[in-house]
Design an enzyme around this catalytic site. Structure first.
Site, mmCIF file in Angstrom:
data_model
loop_
_atom_site.group_PDB
_atom_site.id
_atom_site.type_symbol
_atom_site.label_atom_id
_atom_site.label_comp_id
_atom_site.label_asym_id
_atom_site.label_seq_id
_atom_site.Cartn_x
_atom_site.Cartn_y
_atom_site.Cartn_z
ATOM 1 N N ASP A 183 36.467 50.127 -9.514
ATOM 2 C CA ASP A 183 37.475 49.730 -8.713
ATOM 3 C C ASP A 183 38.388 48.933 -9.696
ATOM 4 O O ASP A 183 39.607 48.471 -9.138
ATOM 5 C CB ASP A 183 37.261 49.219 -7.415
ATOM 6 C CG ASP A 183 36.348 47.857 -7.814
ATOM 7 O OD1 ASP A 183 36.115 47.454 -8.781
ATOM 8 O OD2 ASP A 183 36.099 47.177 -6.600
ATOM 9 N N GLU A 189 27.225 41.285 -14.693
ATOM 10 C CA GLU A 189 28.638 40.920 -15.209
ATOM 11 C C GLU A 189 28.619 39.389 -15.710
ATOM 12 O O GLU A 189 28.404 38.634 -14.667
ATOM 13 C CB GLU A 189 29.582 41.296 -14.338
ATOM 14 C CG GLU A 189 30.976 41.237 -14.783
ATOM 15 C CD GLU A 189 32.168 42.116 -14.168
ATOM 16 O OE1 GLU A 189 31.862 42.933 -13.351
ATOM 17 O OE2 GLU A 189 33.326 41.594 -14.460
ATOM 18 N N GLU A 210 28.706 46.099 -5.081
ATOM 19 C CA GLU A 210 28.760 44.711 -5.552
ATOM 20 C C GLU A 210 27.937 43.595 -4.755
ATOM 21 O O GLU A 210 28.006 44.104 -3.534
ATOM 22 C CB GLU A 210 30.124 44.083 -5.840
ATOM 23 C CG GLU A 210 30.745 44.690 -6.854
ATOM 24 C CD GLU A 210 32.219 44.217 -7.354
ATOM 25 O OE1 GLU A 210 32.394 42.982 -6.396
ATOM 26 O OE2 GLU A 210 32.834 44.605 -7.897
ATOM 27 N N LYS A 267 28.248 52.628 -6.730
ATOM 28 C CA LYS A 267 27.734 51.500 -7.086
ATOM 29 C C LYS A 267 28.436 50.681 -6.109
ATOM 30 O O LYS A 267 29.389 50.744 -5.731
ATOM 31 C CB LYS A 267 28.562 51.075 -8.549
ATOM 32 C CG LYS A 267 28.309 49.569 -9.129
ATOM 33 C CD LYS A 267 28.512 49.364 -10.317
ATOM 34 C CE LYS A 267 30.185 48.878 -10.532
ATOM 35 N NZ LYS A 267 30.534 47.995 -9.870
HETATM 36 O O1 KIV Z 1 35.116 48.300 -11.637
HETATM 37 C C1 KIV Z 1 34.370 48.258 -12.850
HETATM 38 O O2 KIV Z 1 35.041 48.563 -13.382
HETATM 39 C C2 KIV Z 1 33.281 47.784 -12.935
HETATM 40 C C3 KIV Z 1 32.840 47.191 -14.269
HETATM 41 C C4 KIV Z 1 33.502 46.056 -14.894
HETATM 42 C C5 KIV Z 1 31.190 47.001 -14.202
HETATM 43 O O3 KIV Z 1 32.543 47.443 -11.930
#
Ligand code: KIV
Length: 249
Positions: free
Chosen positions: A43, A174, A112, A110
């Site tokens: 994102d 991160e 968070e 993915k």
């Molecule tokens: O959105 C993204 O590009 C990410 C990376 C920074 C791991 O989550």
């Protein structure tokens, strides 16, 4: 053929995993040809491609658009679709949105933070999930390094263990101290993918626009392999000169 989640999980301790973000077909094509095994449609697209000041404004429709573009450019590569802010607010909402990303071409999703119930729900529906801890931009109030004091480090370790236990097959860490990423990498049995988290993770991910120098600002931990922003400016001004002097075409 693209690696599946099980194959990627089994890489832990055997081979290091390079991962890059991708948002468009031509870049995805280049990355697949370079042999990058995993592409993340992050994102971060909101900030590095769409000019937004936060990732929080990215929608699931925009993510699906970019996942589909990346899939067309890299048909043989594992593609991760990032769940945008609030798309994973509860297990059922997350399932609906994860299915949209998969239908657009993602192999896995993915998300968070410590959303253990969401991860477990998706995994129970056979959806491969990558966790993300440390600095989590969707909820962060600053982009400073996290996990520097004992209490915050313990919180992040606990989160990482919880995410792995919930069934995630890989974990992005991160912007933490390298020592903390090392402790987590040793504590869990799924690959850790670092971004600004030192060299001891099981793999590394970078935002493609940062490492090719397409922008005006790069995070301190990004290695810049080129400065394509300057190259584009130069080409554009040479083209404009040619047009003004009638030397083009
Ligand atoms: O959105 C993204 O590009 C990410 C990376 C920074 C791991 O989550």
């Amino acid at each position: 053929m693209a690696y599946n989640a099980d194959e990627l999980r089994l890489m832990k301790g055997r081979t290091l995993i390079p991962m890059l973000t991708a948002y468009t077909s031509p870049v995805a094509r280049c990355l697949e040809r370079a042999g990058i095994p995993v592409l993340l449609v992050g994102d971060s697209v909101g900030m590095v491609e769409m000019g937004m000041t936060t990732t929080r404004d990215v929608t699931i429709e925009q993510m699906c658009y970019h996942v589909a573009a990346v899939r067309r450019g890299a048909p043989q590569t594992h593609v991760i679709g990032d769940m945008p802010y609030h798309a994973d607010v509860d297990p059922d909402t997350a399932l609906r949105n994860a299915r949209l990303l998969l239908a657009a071409g993602a192999d896995s999703v993915k998300l968070e933070g410590p959303k253990y119930d969401v991860i477990a729900h998706l995994v129970a529906q056979d959806i491969a999930v990558i966790g993300h801890t440390g600095l989590t931009p969707q909820t962060a109030t600053s982009f400073k390094q996290v996990g520097r004091d004992r209490r915050d480090a313990d919180r992040i370790i606990e989160e990482a263990i919880g995410i792995a236990r919930a069934g995630a097959f890989m974990l992005v860490i991160e912007h933490t101290p390298a020592e903390l990423a090392q402790v987590i990498t040793q504590a869990i049995d799924i690959p850790t993918i670092g971004i600004g988290a030192g060299t001891t993770c099981d793999g590394q991910v970078m935002v493609i626009n940062d490492i090719i120098g397409l922008g005006e600002y790069w995070p301190p931990f990004s290695k810049q392999y080129a400065y394509l922003g300057a190259t584009i400016r130069d080409i554009a001004s040479r083209f404009a000169d040619d047009v003004r002097q009638r030397s083009f075409p």
